[in-house]
Scaffold this motif. Sequence first.
Motif, PDB file in Angstrom:
ATOM      1  N   ARG A  64     -30.082  26.804  20.244  1.00  0.00           N
ATOM      2  CA  ARG A  64     -30.102  25.403  20.694  1.00  0.00           C
ATOM      3  C   ARG A  64     -29.284  24.512  19.762  1.00  0.00           C
ATOM      4  O   ARG A  64     -28.593  23.597  20.212  1.00  0.00           O
ATOM      5  N   MET A  65     -29.388  24.777  18.457  1.00  0.00           N
ATOM      6  CA  MET A  65     -28.604  23.986  17.496  1.00  0.00           C
ATOM      7  C   MET A  65     -27.119  24.207  17.728  1.00  0.00           C
ATOM      8  O   MET A  65     -26.327  23.245  17.734  1.00  0.00           O
ATOM      9  N   VAL A  66     -26.729  25.453  17.918  1.00  0.00           N
ATOM     10  CA  VAL A  66     -25.322  25.777  18.152  1.00  0.00           C
ATOM     11  C   VAL A  66     -24.859  25.133  19.457  1.00  0.00           C
ATOM     12  O   VAL A  66     -23.746  24.581  19.519  1.00  0.00           O
ATOM     13  N   ASP A  67     -25.697  25.170  20.491  1.00  0.00           N
ATOM     14  CA  ASP A  67     -25.340  24.516  21.760  1.00  0.00           C
ATOM     15  C   ASP A  67     -24.986  23.051  21.525  1.00  0.00           C
ATOM     16  O   ASP A  67     -23.979  22.554  22.037  1.00  0.00           O
ATOM     17  N   ARG A  68     -25.832  22.354  20.748  1.00  0.00           N
ATOM     18  CA  ARG A  68     -25.570  20.928  20.474  1.00  0.00           C
ATOM     19  C   ARG A  68     -24.274  20.736  19.682  1.00  0.00           C
ATOM     20  O   ARG A  68     -23.514  19.805  19.932  1.00  0.00           O
ATOM     21  N   LEU A  69     -24.033  21.618  18.720  1.00  0.00           N
ATOM     22  CA  LEU A  69     -22.818  21.498  17.913  1.00  0.00           C
ATOM     23  C   LEU A  69     -21.575  21.848  18.721  1.00  0.00           C
ATOM     24  O   LEU A  69     -20.507  21.263  18.503  1.00  0.00           O
ATOM     25  N   VAL A  70     -21.695  22.774  19.668  1.00  0.00           N
ATOM     26  CA  VAL A  70     -20.577  23.083  20.566  1.00  0.00           C
ATOM     27  C   VAL A  70     -20.291  21.869  21.446  1.00  0.00           C
ATOM     28  O   VAL A  70     -19.132  21.461  21.594  1.00  0.00           O
ATOM     29  N   GLU A  71     -21.354  21.277  22.005  1.00  0.00           N
ATOM     30  CA  GLU A  71     -21.185  20.078  22.847  1.00  0.00           C
ATOM     31  C   GLU A  71     -20.563  18.925  22.061  1.00  0.00           C
ATOM     32  O   GLU A  71     -19.830  18.117  22.630  1.00  0.00           O
ATOM     33  N   SER A  72     -20.836  18.867  20.767  1.00  0.00           N
ATOM     34  CA  SER A  72     -20.283  17.806  19.913  1.00  0.00           C
ATOM     35  C   SER A  72     -18.863  18.101  19.463  1.00  0.00           C
ATOM     36  O   SER A  72     -18.248  17.274  18.788  1.00  0.00           O
ATOM     37  N   GLY A  73     -18.368  19.282  19.778  1.00  0.00           N
ATOM     38  CA  GLY A  73     -17.008  19.646  19.387  1.00  0.00           C
ATOM     39  C   GLY A  73     -16.876  20.065  17.935  1.00  0.00           C
ATOM     40  O   GLY A  73     -15.784  20.017  17.368  1.00  0.00           O
ATOM     41  N   LEU A  74     -17.985  20.495  17.323  1.00  0.00           N
ATOM     42  CA  LEU A  74     -17.961  20.875  15.908  1.00  0.00           C
ATOM     43  C   LEU A  74     -17.911  22.390  15.701  1.00  0.00           C
ATOM     44  O   LEU A  74     -17.434  22.865  14.675  1.00  0.00           O
ATOM     45  N   VAL A  75     -18.417  23.133  16.669  1.00  0.00           N
ATOM     46  CA  VAL A  75     -18.488  24.594  16.575  1.00  0.00           C
ATOM     47  C   VAL A  75     -17.957  25.175  17.870  1.00  0.00           C
ATOM     48  O   VAL A  75     -18.108  24.579  18.936  1.00  0.00           O
ATOM     49  N   GLU A  76     -17.330  26.323  17.760  1.00  0.00           N
ATOM     50  CA  GLU A  76     -16.926  27.026  18.972  1.00  0.00           C
ATOM     51  C   GLU A  76     -17.391  28.476  18.904  1.00  0.00           C
ATOM     52  O   GLU A  76     -17.465  29.073  17.827  1.00  0.00           O
ATOM     53  N   ARG A  77     -17.741  28.980  20.062  1.00  0.00           N
ATOM     54  CA  ARG A  77     -18.120  30.387  20.196  1.00  0.00           C
ATOM     55  C   ARG A  77     -16.894  31.148  20.684  1.00  0.00           C
ATOM     56  O   ARG A  77     -16.220  30.703  21.602  1.00  0.00           O
ATOM     57  N   ARG A  78     -16.661  32.292  20.074  1.00  0.00           N
ATOM     58  CA  ARG A  78     -15.582  33.175  20.513  1.00  0.00           C
ATOM     59  C   ARG A  78     -16.172  34.561  20.753  1.00  0.00           C
ATOM     60  O   ARG A  78     -17.042  35.003  20.005  1.00  0.00           O
ATOM     61  N   ALA A  79     -15.668  35.210  21.766  1.00  0.00           N
ATOM     62  CA  ALA A  79     -16.147  36.555  22.068  1.00  0.00           C
ATOM     63  C   ALA A  79     -15.887  37.469  20.883  1.00  0.00           C
ATOM     64  O   ALA A  79     -14.821  37.427  20.258  1.00  0.00           O
ATOM     65  N   ASP A  80     -16.874  38.306  20.561  1.00  0.00           N
ATOM     66  CA  ASP A  80     -16.739  39.278  19.481  1.00  0.00           C
ATOM     67  C   ASP A  80     -15.888  40.434  20.003  1.00  0.00           C
ATOM     68  O   ASP A  80     -16.253  41.069  20.998  1.00  0.00           O
ATOM     69  N   PRO A  81     -14.765  40.725  19.356  1.00  0.00           N
ATOM     70  CA  PRO A  81     -13.896  41.791  19.863  1.00  0.00           C
ATOM     71  C   PRO A  81     -14.527  43.187  19.796  1.00  0.00           C
ATOM     72  O   PRO A  81     -14.079  44.094  20.486  1.00  0.00           O
ATOM     73  N   THR A  82     -15.582  43.348  19.012  1.00  0.00           N
ATOM     74  CA  THR A  82     -16.213  44.657  18.883  1.00  0.00           C
ATOM     75  C   THR A  82     -17.454  44.805  19.761  1.00  0.00           C
ATOM     76  O   THR A  82     -18.007  45.902  19.855  1.00  0.00           O
ATOM     77  N   ASP A  83     -17.917  43.697  20.380  1.00  0.00           N
ATOM     78  CA  ASP A  83     -19.124  43.751  21.205  1.00  0.00           C
ATOM     79  C   ASP A  83     -19.041  42.655  22.260  1.00  0.00           C
ATOM     80  O   ASP A  83     -19.175  41.472  21.945  1.00  0.00           O
ATOM     81  N   ARG A  84     -18.839  43.054  23.507  1.00  0.00           N
ATOM     82  CA  ARG A  84     -18.648  42.078  24.579  1.00  0.00           C
ATOM     83  C   ARG A  84     -19.852  41.171  24.788  1.00  0.00           C
ATOM     84  O   ARG A  84     -19.727  40.089  25.338  1.00  0.00           O
ATOM     85  N   ARG A  85     -21.028  41.611  24.356  1.00  0.00           N
ATOM     86  CA  ARG A  85     -22.243  40.827  24.568  1.00  0.00           C
ATOM     87  C   ARG A  85     -22.452  39.767  23.489  1.00  0.00           C
ATOM     88  O   ARG A  85     -23.292  38.892  23.637  1.00  0.00           O
ATOM     89  N   ALA A  86     -21.710  39.867  22.399  1.00  0.00           N
ATOM     90  CA  ALA A  86     -21.960  39.000  21.244  1.00  0.00           C
ATOM     91  C   ALA A  86     -20.890  37.909  21.126  1.00  0.00           C
ATOM     92  O   ALA A  86     -19.774  38.051  21.611  1.00  0.00           O
ATOM     93  N   TRP A  87     -21.288  36.848  20.451  1.00  0.00           N
ATOM     94  CA  TRP A  87     -20.394  35.727  20.172  1.00  0.00           C
ATOM     95  C   TRP A  87     -20.281  35.537  18.669  1.00  0.00           C
ATOM     96  O   TRP A  87     -21.257  35.673  17.946  1.00  0.00           O
ATOM     97  N   GLN A  88     -19.085  35.193  18.239  1.00  0.00           N
ATOM     98  CA  GLN A  88     -18.869  34.808  16.846  1.00  0.00           C
ATOM     99  C   GLN A  88     -18.723  33.299  16.803  1.00  0.00           C
ATOM    100  O   GLN A  88     -18.230  32.679  17.753  1.00  0.00           O
TER     101      GLN A  88
END
Length: 146
Positions: A64-88
């Motif tokens: 939830r914290m990360v969601d808020r920070l993504v919405e605020s433009g402070l953090v971004e999630r990127r697909a993990d190249p070693t695991d399609r289910r995970a985010w970096q």
Amino acid sequence: MSETIGFLLNDSARLFRRAFNARTKGTGITALQWRLISYLKRHEGIRQGPLADLIEVEPITLSRMVDRLVESGLVERRADPTDRRAWQLYLTDRAGDLLHAMRRTAEDLNAEATDGLTPAELEQLAELVERIRANLSRRECLKEAI
């Protein structure tokens, strides 16, 4: 001594958080969010699970914290190249600017909290608290190994 070291450290940390939150109220960033951003600065590309362990919150709380920070433009999630289910997790440029401003706030708060301590006392305090942290970290590591 009327109060235990644990109580004094915990209460001091609570007062630090409260003062920090009051000073940063206009930014929309809380002390816990700032802590998350600070950890991300040191561990860019970390997955959410290990980050939740680092800052000692439940994974759903971190999400939830990360969601808020993504919405605020402070953090971004990127697909993990070693695991399609995970985010970096990565900081945005905007977060870097915010970190700089928040660091100044934290430095000012530290200066206020340690007002009247000599440089030698400050150094000794840091060494003693670091020793306490190391003792507790070692015990936690030993408990996890059992």
